[in-house]
Design a protein around this motif. Structure first.
Motif, PDB file in Angstrom:
ATOM      1  N   GLN A  51       3.819   0.426   0.419  1.00  0.00           N
ATOM      2  CA  GLN A  51       3.182  -0.312   0.123  1.00  0.00           C
ATOM      3  C   GLN A  51       2.740  -1.710   1.741  1.00  0.00           C
ATOM      4  N   MET A  52       3.614  -1.282   1.999  1.00  0.00           N
ATOM      5  CA  MET A  52       3.304  -2.329   3.535  1.00  0.00           C
ATOM      6  C   MET A  52       3.177  -1.920   4.210  1.00  0.00           C
ATOM      7  N   SER A  53       2.512  -0.272   4.190  1.00  0.00           N
ATOM      8  CA  SER A  53       1.762   0.278   4.587  1.00  0.00           C
ATOM      9  C   SER A  53      -0.201  -0.280   4.481  1.00  0.00           C
ATOM     10  N   ILE A  54       0.202  -0.055   3.268  1.00  0.00           N
ATOM     11  CA  ILE A  54      -1.418  -0.756   2.391  1.00  0.00           C
ATOM     12  C   ILE A  54      -1.766  -2.562   2.848  1.00  0.00           C
ATOM     13  N   ASN A 110      -7.549   3.099  12.137  1.00  0.00           N
ATOM     14  CA  ASN A 110      -7.681   4.332  11.384  1.00  0.00           C
ATOM     15  C   ASN A 110      -6.492   4.378   9.987  1.00  0.00           C
ATOM     16  N   ASP A 111      -6.093   3.285  10.174  1.00  0.00           N
ATOM     17  CA  ASP A 111      -5.273   3.537   8.904  1.00  0.00           C
ATOM     18  C   ASP A 111      -5.935   2.788   7.537  1.00  0.00           C
ATOM     19  N   THR A 112      -7.335   1.725   8.059  1.00  0.00           N
ATOM     20  CA  THR A 112      -8.025   1.251   6.749  1.00  0.00           C
ATOM     21  C   THR A 112      -9.082   3.342   6.494  1.00  0.00           C
ATOM     22  N   SER A 113      -9.203   3.572   7.516  1.00  0.00           N
ATOM     23  CA  SER A 113     -10.127   4.837   7.334  1.00  0.00           C
ATOM     24  C   SER A 113      -8.761   5.941   6.906  1.00  0.00           C
ATOM     25  N   ILE A 114      -7.669   5.966   6.961  1.00  0.00           N
ATOM     26  CA  ILE A 114      -7.471   7.301   6.015  1.00  0.00           C
ATOM     27  C   ILE A 114      -6.684   6.227   5.161  1.00  0.00           C
ATOM     28  N   TRP A 115      -6.672   5.294   4.376  1.00  0.00           N
ATOM     29  CA  TRP A 115      -6.262   4.564   2.876  1.00  0.00           C
ATOM     30  C   TRP A 115      -7.787   4.611   2.357  1.00  0.00           C
TER      31      TRP A 115
END
Length: 84
Positions: free
Chosen positions: A22-25, A32-37
């Motif tokens: 939850q914290m990460s999204i 990069n986090d956005t593309s992974i999500w």
């Protein structure tokens, strides 16, 4: 007794994972986090488990929720089920 301890330990690990997820999204930092999500969300929404789960929702309920919210809700409910 050991089954209870194992279940409790697994429950805590799943809850910890869920809170971390939850914290990460909720506040992705690098692109990069956005593309992974985005990739993860697409893979989850294409899965048969997600499709079966979504088909059980009412049409207005599905229409009112955006894809991010649907995937997050699916993951939360799946993890809650696994915890018990």
């Amino acid at each position: 007794m050991s089954k209870v301890i194992l279940r409790t330990s697994r429950h805590h690990k799943i809850i910890h994972f869920w809170h971390s997820f939850q914290m990460s999204i909720s506040s992705p930092t690098p692109t990069n986090d956005t593309s992974i999500w985005t990739s993860l969300k697409q893979a989850i929404s294409a899965s048969s488990g997600f499709q079966n789960w979504a088909s059980q929702l009412s049409t207005p309920e599905r229409a009112d929720l955006n894809p991010d919210t649907l995937v997050q809700r699916y993951l939360r409910e799946t993890l809650e089920t696994l915890a018990y």
